[in-house]
Design an enzyme around this catalytic site. Sequence first.
Site, PDB file in Angstrom:
ATOM      1  N   SER A 107       0.819  -1.211   0.000  1.00  0.00           N
ATOM      2  CA  SER A 107       0.000   0.000   0.000  1.00  0.00           C
ATOM      3  C   SER A 107       0.856   1.265   0.000  1.00  0.00           C
ATOM      4  CB  SER A 107      -0.905   0.006   1.240  1.00  0.00           C
ATOM      5  OG  SER A 107      -1.562   1.252   1.400  1.00  0.00           O
ATOM      6  N   TYR A 130      -2.297   5.586  -4.374  1.00  0.00           N
ATOM      7  CA  TYR A 130      -3.374   6.549  -4.198  1.00  0.00           C
ATOM      8  C   TYR A 130      -2.965   7.818  -4.934  1.00  0.00           C
ATOM      9  CZ  TYR A 130      -5.658   3.873  -0.468  1.00  0.00           C
ATOM     10  OH  TYR A 130      -6.316   2.917   0.253  1.00  0.00           O
ATOM     11  N   THR A 156      -5.807   2.645  -6.913  1.00  0.00           N
ATOM     12  CA  THR A 156      -7.086   2.604  -6.199  1.00  0.00           C
ATOM     13  C   THR A 156      -7.881   3.850  -6.555  1.00  0.00           C
ATOM     14  OG1 THR A 156      -6.201   1.272  -4.389  1.00  0.00           O
ATOM     15  CG2 THR A 156      -8.190   2.553  -3.940  1.00  0.00           C
ATOM     16  N   LYS A 253      -8.342  -0.574  -9.208  1.00  0.00           N
ATOM     17  CA  LYS A 253      -9.042  -1.220  -8.093  1.00  0.00           C
ATOM     18  C   LYS A 253     -10.131  -0.294  -7.563  1.00  0.00           C
ATOM     19  CE  LYS A 253      -8.187  -3.288  -3.517  1.00  0.00           C
ATOM     20  NZ  LYS A 253      -8.932  -2.367  -2.660  1.00  0.00           N
ATOM     21  N   HIS A 277     -13.951  -1.451  -1.567  1.00  0.00           N
ATOM     22  CA  HIS A 277     -12.974  -1.069  -0.543  1.00  0.00           C
ATOM     23  C   HIS A 277     -13.245  -1.788   0.779  1.00  0.00           C
ATOM     24  CE1 HIS A 277      -9.663   1.949  -0.418  1.00  0.00           C
ATOM     25  NE2 HIS A 277      -9.710   1.691   0.868  1.00  0.00           N
TER      26      HIS A 277
END
Length: 387
Positions: A107, A130, A156, A253, A277
């Site tokens: 992440s 992100y 994402t 995603k 999510h």
Amino acid sequence: MKEITCIEDLRELHRRKTPKAFFDYVDHGSYAEQTLRANTEDLQKLHFRQRILVDISVRNQKTTILGEPANMPLILAPVGSTGMQIGNGEILACRAAQAAGIPYTLSTMSICSIEDVAANVEKPFWFQLYMMKDRGFCRSLIERASAAKCSALVLTVDLQILGQRHMDIKNGLSVPPDLMRLKNFIDFVSKPRWLLSIARAKRRDFGNVAGHLKGADTLNSTAQRVSEQFDPTLNWSDVKLIRDQWKGKLILKGIMDVDDAEKAVNAGADAIVVSNHGGRQLDGAPSSIAALPRIAGAVGTRTEVLIDGGITSGQNLMRALALGAKGAMIGKAMVYGLGAAGEEGVRQVIGYIQKELDITMALTGVNTVSEIDRRVLADWASNWAPV
């Protein structure tokens, strides 16, 4: 302590060993948690078609994911702050995934940085991005992921604004942990093994962000800066920019709509992840499994369709494969194992899912994952195509 036989047992052990704030961060969802519950409940509505007297002696779960071989159709999902569940958590989880022959996704909001993980594992891993307001920082993350030889970039797309998670607010969740809250302090010191693992870890803040994002130079400023960075202006033109910058495999995603899936394919996505999510964003949205059949039917021949949400067993993985997924991501299950027993706990989670999938394949009369489709579901369920 009772014998550990399944992921639910690891979840309970994780709950006992980890401070409440960090366990709840993974275990709970947004608002009334309707979507969180639906992710699991809708999967349980799908019944299998039990078959007999079929030669099932040569079962094999091997597959490919984005053109790369995998020992089973499973990926460890990106989960923020994994390194607060146990010290160096991201490194431990990545090692477990690589030992099992499946992909691991780091992440953006990890504790261990891209470079930390790359220096401590043997093979490339995936990196989740992100998109933030500071586009220069995002470009630098992409460059760092490329330098670390990450084999896929997972963008994402469902976090332009953060859904409220009541438990995180009530628990005073923060990275690093807020030791000044009496309730937190008491909880932390009652978990000495957890505390020691965090104390010994390389980092206790967001490793990809601290010292890299402008204005995020101290622990307090990092947390504040990150909270301001999620970008509500994110749109399809940004996806095109990322596609141009990233030369490797690109995964989007957070797709829950057929029209968005079509746009993702047109934008050059090599794969999409059907995901809400984990029930942590739009509460009241459909479950991931409910959205999967129509999306897979629309774009499954043009891009790889993965799923995330509710996959906490091999049976649930089989259900997702039956309705069109090429593979599934696991987040909660991974962290339950990690918090319970570190790297070995994640290996156990993967092993449980692998064994459960194997037995379910056998009892439904299939030998390979490529054979899994709606025919393994009971007749009433095989026509199940919810909105």
